[in-house]
Scaffold this motif. Structure first.
Motif, short mmCIF file in Angstrom:
data_model
loop_
_atom_site.label_atom_id
_atom_site.label_comp_id
_atom_site.label_asym_id
_atom_site.label_seq_id
_atom_site.Cartn_x
_atom_site.Cartn_y
_atom_site.Cartn_z
N ILE A 84 50.98 47.79 39.35
CA ILE A 84 50.23 46.36 39.36
C ILE A 84 51.17 45.05 39.81
O ILE A 84 50.80 44.32 40.67
CB ILE A 84 49.69 46.09 38.18
CG1 ILE A 84 48.52 46.92 37.60
CG2 ILE A 84 49.24 44.49 38.00
CD1 ILE A 84 48.36 46.77 35.98
N LEU A 153 44.20 50.36 43.22
CA LEU A 153 44.39 48.82 43.35
C LEU A 153 44.05 48.33 44.68
O LEU A 153 43.46 47.28 44.86
CB LEU A 153 45.97 48.39 42.91
CG LEU A 153 46.35 48.66 41.50
CD1 LEU A 153 47.85 48.40 41.41
CD2 LEU A 153 45.63 47.18 40.79
N LEU A 179 40.41 45.36 34.70
CA LEU A 179 41.48 46.01 35.65
C LEU A 179 41.92 47.54 35.31
O LEU A 179 41.85 48.51 36.14
CB LEU A 179 42.72 45.26 35.57
CG LEU A 179 44.04 45.76 36.66
CD1 LEU A 179 43.46 45.37 38.15
CD2 LEU A 179 45.17 44.76 36.29
#
Length: 269
Positions: A84, A153, A179
C-alpha cells in the motif's frame, strides 16, 4: 489449431509427469516393508507407525509448522502495508527504487541471504534459535507478499475509496471496509506463498538456526547424510497431503472471492 492444442496438452502432460513422478515414487515406497527404495516389498504401515512413535521428529514438524504459520502471518501484515505504501508513492522513480529493493531478496541466492543474516545476527550478538529463524523467514517472505498484493492495488477502482470518503467514512473504515476486502485475494495468495516458502526453506534456515531449535528440512538433511530412512518417506507423504489441502483451501477461497466480485460487479452494472 487442433494440432497445436493437442501438442500443448501432450507437453503439459509430460511436464506434470516429470514434476510429480518423483513425488509419487517417494509416496509409493513409504508403504514398502523394506529398508530402502531399491525395490518394493509387501505393503505395510510400519513406517507410519514408526513416524508417529518418533516424538522428536513430530515435535520438529509441529515447530516447523508453527514457524511457517507465524512468519507468514507477520510477513503478510507487513507486506500488505508495504505494498500500500509503495502504491501511494507519487513519484514513479521512487516507486521503482523501492520495488527494486523489494525484489533483491527474491532474486538473491538463498546462500547469500542466509550468510548475510548469520553475519548480522553474529555482529549484533543475537542468539541463534527460534527468534533468528523467525526473523529471517519474515524477511524473505515480505517481498513475496508485496508482489502478490501490488497487482490487486493496481486493478482496484480508486473511485470506491473516494465514494467511501464522500459518505463520511473515516480512514480506518476506508482501510478495513473497502481496501482490505478488495485486496483479500492478493493477501491470501501472498500468505499461502509465504507459508510454502517457509515450510520449504533450507539454505537460509541452515545458516541461522541454533542448537536449541531446528526445522524439518534441516533435520531431514542431517538424517540423509546417514542414509535415507523410509520414515522420511512417510513424513514427506503427510507433508505432501497437507500442502495439497492448503492448495485446495486456497482454490476454494479464490473461487468464492471471484463469485463475490462478479456479484458486486453485476449489482453495480
Amino acid at each position: 489449431m487442433r494440432k497445436n492444442s493437442l501438442l500443448g496438452r501432450i507437453y503439459f502432460g509430460l511436464v506434470l509427469v516429470i514434476l510429480y513422478l518423483p513425488i509419487f515414487y517417494l509416496v509409493y515406497f513409504s508403504f514398502s516393508s523394506g529398508k530402502s527404495m531399491d525395490h518394493f516389498q509387501h505393503f505395510t504401515w510400519t513406517h507410519y507407525q514408526t513416524l508417529f512413535a518418533d516424538h522428536r521428529l513430530l515435535a520438529i514438524f509441529l515447530e516447523t509448522l508453527m514457524l511457517a504459520l507465524l512468519s507468514s502471518l507477520i510477513a503478510t501484515a507487513i507486506g500488505t502495508l508495504g505494498a500500500i505504501a509503495i502504491n501511494e508513492m507519487r513519484k514513479p522513480a521512487k516507486q521503482r527504487l523501492y520495488l527494486s529493493l523489494n525484489n533483491i531478496l527474491i532474486v538473491s541466492p538463498d546462500v547469500i541471504i542466509g550468510a548475510s543474516f548469520l553475519i548480522l545476527f553474529t555482529a549484533l550478538g543475537f542468539t541463534l534459535g527460534f527468534a533468528s529463524v523467525l526473523l529471517s523467514h519474515i524477511a524473505f517472505s515480505v517481498p513475496i507478499v508485496v508482489l502478490m498484493v501490488l497487482p490487486k492495488l493496481k486493478e482496484m477502482d480508486n473511485s470506491l475509496i473516494d465514494a467511501a470518503r464522500d459518505l463520511g467514512a473515516s480512514g480506518w473504515q476506508v482501510f478495513s471496509k473497502v481496501l482490505i476486502p478488495a485486496l483479500t485475494p492478493g493477501i491470501m495468495s501472498g500468505m499461502f506463498m509465504a507459508l510454502t516458502y517457509s515450510l520449504d526453506d533450507f539454505a537460509v534456515t541452515f545458516f541461522v538456526t541454533g542448537n536449541g531449535f531446528t526445522t524439518l528440512s534441516v533435520e531431514i538433511y542431517s538424517r540423509a547424510r546417514q542414509g535415507i530412512d523410509l520414515e522420511i518417506n512417510a513424513l514427506s507423504t503427510i507433508i505432501f497431503l497437507f500442502v495439497m489441502l492448503l492448495v485446495g483451501i486456497y482454490y476454494f477461497i479464490s473461487k468464492r472471492q471471484g463469485k463475490k466480485a462478479k456479484g458486486v460487479g453485476g449489482l453495480i452494472k
